[in-house]
Each structure stands twice: as C-alpha cells, then as structure tokens.
Design a protein around this motif. Structure first.
Motif, PDB file in Angstrom:
ATOM      1  N   LEU A 111      10.545 -51.393 -39.152  1.00 22.66           N
ATOM      2  CA  LEU A 111       9.855 -50.229 -39.705  1.00 22.66           C
ATOM      3  C   LEU A 111      10.033 -50.207 -41.221  1.00 22.66           C
ATOM      4  CD1 LEU A 111       8.197 -47.806 -38.712  1.00 22.66           C
ATOM      5  CD2 LEU A 111      10.330 -46.503 -38.546  1.00 22.66           C
ATOM      6  N   GLU A 112       8.932 -50.285 -41.938  1.00 16.88           N
ATOM      7  CA  GLU A 112       8.962 -50.273 -43.408  1.00 16.88           C
ATOM      8  C   GLU A 112       8.057 -49.168 -43.911  1.00 16.88           C
ATOM      9  OE1 GLU A 112       7.943 -53.261 -47.180  1.00 16.88           O
ATOM     10  OE2 GLU A 112       8.013 -54.026 -45.120  1.00 16.88           O
ATOM     11  N   VAL A 113       8.526 -48.440 -44.928  1.00 16.87           N
ATOM     12  CA  VAL A 113       7.774 -47.308 -45.468  1.00 16.87           C
ATOM     13  C   VAL A 113       7.576 -47.513 -46.965  1.00 16.87           C
ATOM     14  CG1 VAL A 113       7.656 -44.802 -45.687  1.00 16.87           C
ATOM     15  CG2 VAL A 113       8.856 -45.830 -43.748  1.00 16.87           C
ATOM     16  N   GLN A 114       6.366 -47.289 -47.427  1.00 18.17           N
ATOM     17  CA  GLN A 114       6.028 -47.428 -48.846  1.00 18.17           C
ATOM     18  C   GLN A 114       5.189 -46.232 -49.280  1.00 18.17           C
ATOM     19  OE1 GLN A 114       3.817 -51.077 -48.982  1.00 18.17           O
ATOM     20  NE2 GLN A 114       5.592 -52.384 -48.529  1.00 18.17           N
ATOM     21  N   VAL A 115       5.544 -45.635 -50.415  1.00 17.71           N
ATOM     22  CA  VAL A 115       4.708 -44.607 -51.023  1.00 17.71           C
ATOM     23  C   VAL A 115       3.735 -45.304 -51.961  1.00 17.71           C
ATOM     24  CG1 VAL A 115       4.664 -42.538 -52.469  1.00 17.71           C
ATOM     25  CG2 VAL A 115       6.523 -42.865 -50.832  1.00 17.71           C
ATOM     26  N   VAL A 116       2.440 -45.204 -51.672  1.00 15.48           N
ATOM     27  CA  VAL A 116       1.394 -45.870 -52.441  1.00 15.48           C
ATOM     28  C   VAL A 116       0.443 -44.810 -52.998  1.00 15.48           C
ATOM     29  CG1 VAL A 116       1.547 -47.978 -51.085  1.00 15.48           C
ATOM     30  CG2 VAL A 116      -0.010 -46.170 -50.355  1.00 15.48           C
ATOM     31  N   PRO A 117      -0.418 -45.178 -53.976  1.00 12.09           N
ATOM     32  CA  PRO A 117      -1.331 -44.178 -54.551  1.00 12.09           C
ATOM     33  C   PRO A 117      -2.200 -43.480 -53.517  1.00 12.09           C
ATOM     34  CG  PRO A 117      -1.306 -46.143 -55.907  1.00 12.09           C
ATOM     35  CD  PRO A 117      -0.516 -46.467 -54.666  1.00 12.09           C
ATOM     36  N   GLN A 118      -2.525 -44.159 -52.405  1.00 11.19           N
ATOM     37  CA  GLN A 118      -3.389 -43.560 -51.392  1.00 11.19           C
ATOM     38  C   GLN A 118      -2.629 -42.682 -50.407  1.00 11.19           C
ATOM     39  OE1 GLN A 118      -3.253 -46.862 -52.048  1.00 11.19           O
ATOM     40  NE2 GLN A 118      -5.095 -46.994 -53.315  1.00 11.19           N
TER      41      GLN A 118
ATOM     42  N   ALA B 113      -7.418 -39.226 -51.372  1.00 14.83           N
ATOM     43  CA  ALA B 113      -7.845 -40.418 -50.642  1.00 14.83           C
ATOM     44  C   ALA B 113      -8.694 -40.044 -49.433  1.00 14.83           C
ATOM     45  CB  ALA B 113      -6.623 -41.216 -50.206  1.00 14.83           C
ATOM     46  N   GLU B 114      -8.343 -38.960 -48.786  1.00 14.05           N
ATOM     47  CA  GLU B 114      -9.142 -38.492 -47.651  1.00 14.05           C
ATOM     48  C   GLU B 114     -10.547 -38.100 -48.104  1.00 14.05           C
ATOM     49  OE1 GLU B 114      -9.322 -34.710 -44.552  1.00 14.05           O
ATOM     50  OE2 GLU B 114      -7.419 -35.189 -45.539  1.00 14.05           O
ATOM     51  N   GLY B 115     -10.624 -37.462 -49.287  1.00 14.06           N
ATOM     52  CA  GLY B 115     -11.931 -37.083 -49.809  1.00 14.06           C
ATOM     53  C   GLY B 115     -12.808 -38.295 -50.092  1.00 14.06           C
ATOM     54  N   LEU B 116     -12.210 -39.350 -50.647  1.00 15.36           N
ATOM     55  CA  LEU B 116     -12.962 -40.579 -50.900  1.00 15.36           C
ATOM     56  C   LEU B 116     -13.433 -41.212 -49.587  1.00 15.36           C
ATOM     57  CD1 LEU B 116     -10.780 -42.172 -53.722  1.00 15.36           C
ATOM     58  CD2 LEU B 116     -13.017 -41.071 -53.970  1.00 15.36           C
ATOM     59  N   TYR B 117     -12.573 -41.178 -48.581  1.00 10.12           N
ATOM     60  CA  TYR B 117     -12.931 -41.730 -47.278  1.00 10.12           C
ATOM     61  C   TYR B 117     -14.134 -40.978 -46.697  1.00 10.12           C
ATOM     62  CZ  TYR B 117     -12.584 -42.860 -42.313  1.00 10.12           C
ATOM     63  OH  TYR B 117     -12.870 -43.249 -41.026  1.00 10.12           O
TER      64      TYR B 117
END
Length: 289
Positions: A130-137, A259-263
C-alpha cells in the motif's frame, strides 16, 4: 603702364599712367573670409554648450530607464500599477497571468486521510502493498503485489483474501470524505496467454471492477466512484522494465474539487458543445441553462 608721348610745343614729354580694370570680386575679396570665420566661431560655441549639458541629460535618461525597466533590480514591474498591459511578443497577445486560485479546502482532509491510510498499512502489515502519494489532482493510492503476496491469481480477476480485507478496510477510510474516486487496473507487458479475444486490457478492466465491487460492498457509496478504467500495460511504474511484475497494481485516485470539475467538463454535460451526426452539427447547451 607708363607711355611717353611727344605732342606739346615746348617739347615736353607727357607721361600717361594707365590703370588696369579690376573685377567685382577683387573689390570684395576679403568679406567672405570674415563671414566664414564668424560662422565657425558660432558653431564652436554651440558645440561647447552641447558638450557641457549632454552628461547631465544622459544621467537623467539612464536613471529614468532604470526606474522603468522591470529587469533592473528595484525597477518598476510590468504589473505593479505603472503598466497594466500584458507584454506583447511579436504581435501576439500575451494573456494576463491569473492569480492562483484558493486551494481546495478538501486538500487538508486528503493529507489527513493519507496519514490514516499509512496507519492502516502498518496495522495490516501492508507497507509493501500500500503506497500513498499526495499529487496535484488529489490522493493517489497504489495497491500492488510484493514478493510473497499477489493481489490477484495469475491471469485472472480472482482477488486473494488478504487484499480483499485490505480493500474492505480501505473503503471504510475513504468513505469518511466526500471526494470522488477513479479506480484503474494495470498489468505488466507480458502478453495474456490463451484466447486472443481476451488480453491485458480485459484483464486490467476486470480487476479494477472487482476492486470497486468489494469496496462498495464494504460501505463505500456507489456514487463516490466516478470511473472504473482499464490501463493494461500503458502506464508502467517501471518504464525500463515493462514486463516486471511490479507494474501490476490497482490505483485509486481521490480527486480534489478542482480535478473533479475538470473531469466533469470532459465527460459530463456541463459545457457547451456541438454534436455531429448525419443530419449535421447541433449546438447543445449545458444542462440546466
């Protein structure tokens, strides 16, 4: 020229003196020299005056250039109130730089969520899975194999029990926030054996859908899942080793509000568009407008 003549009775010699005729220029021959000398003196005086005042004007010009030049330290900036127009390069308009939008208020929640997921991985002894990353999206969660445990049976979408428990617990954590998620399946580049009608695209899609169903059954709201997608071997974690088993994984992306808005702009009905058919183009307005 003198010429002697005899013509008087007394025998005296009369001498006549003839003078040569002088041209008009001879009578005024020195006047132009005086005028030229006066002109030259006036030009010298003007040159001296200009030479004296030029350094002062030059210093003022340089100081003004430095104050108005945005490239000089301390100089006026392009958008500091003295110049409101964007720069124009070769006649092409340069769009005004927009101020950065306020950060998504859900981002701190995602950071807290990342901490909870890290804690969960410690509880389940899943640090390698399990790996977690905070990304711009948003928040990117990678669930993957290790040397001892495979998430799915080889060549199938049959989920191993250990990873079923992991997904169930993970669903309870993700359900604590309102962020929408995208679930994607990934394989390595080893061709799928057997029936040519079923390949890594089918396999990665079936595995992603299986992960979604387990999480929804565990309490994750179905409306939270915006998309389930198959990626096959298109986005390997190890581009230099596409056949490595480390590329096999399920990814869950929790989207920020932006990001949800762009989607939704890409896949929803929230924007003006033109639909093309055999009848021609039809302009479609966004829903609710």
């Amino acid at each position: 020229m003198k010429q002697a003549q005899r013509g008087n009775k007394g025998g005296e010699v009369v001498i006549h003196k003839r003078r040569g005729k002088k041209g008009h220029g001879d009578e005024h021959g020195g006047a132009w020299k005086v005028a030229f000398a006066d002109f030259t003196m006036a030009m010298m005086a003007l040159f001296m005056v200009l030479w004296v005042i030029t350094p002062q004007n030059r210093a003022q010009t340089v100081a003004a250039d430095q104050e108005s030049n945005p490239l000089v330290d301390g100089g006026a900036g392009v958008f500091d109130g003295t110049n409101r127009r964007p720069l124009d390069f070769e006649g092409l308009p340069n769009p005004r730089v927009e101020r950065q939008k306020p950060s998504d208020p859900r981002v701190p929640e995602l950071q807290d969520l990342a901490t909870l997921i890290k804690t969960l991985s410690l509880q389940l002894d899943a640090e390698a899975n399990l790996e977690v990353q905070v990304v711009p999206q948003g928040l990117r969660i990678l669930i993957k194999d290790d040397q001892q445990r495979f998430m799915f049976e080889r060549g199938s979408a049959q989920l191993n029990k250990y990873f079923e428990v992991l997904l169930t617990r993970l669903a309870g954590v993700i359900a604590q926030v309102d962020n929408k998620i995208i679930i994607s399946g990934h394989t390595d580049a080893v061709p799928y054996p057997g029936d040519a009608r079923y390949n890594n695209w089918n396999l990665s899609g079936d595995r992603a859908l299986r992960a979604r169903n387990v999480m929804v059954a565990a309490g994750l709201p179905a409306r939270a899942v915006l998309q389930v997608t198959a990626q096959a071997d298109g986005m390997p974690l190890l581009p230099d080793a596409p056949e490595d088993g480390a590329n096999r994984r399920i990814e869950i992306l929790l989207l920020t509000l932006q990001a949800e808005g762009l989607y939704r702009e890409l896949f929803g009905d929230g924007q003006l568009r033109a639909d093309y058919s055999a009848k021609g183009a039809e302009l479609v307005s966004p829903v609710g407008t």
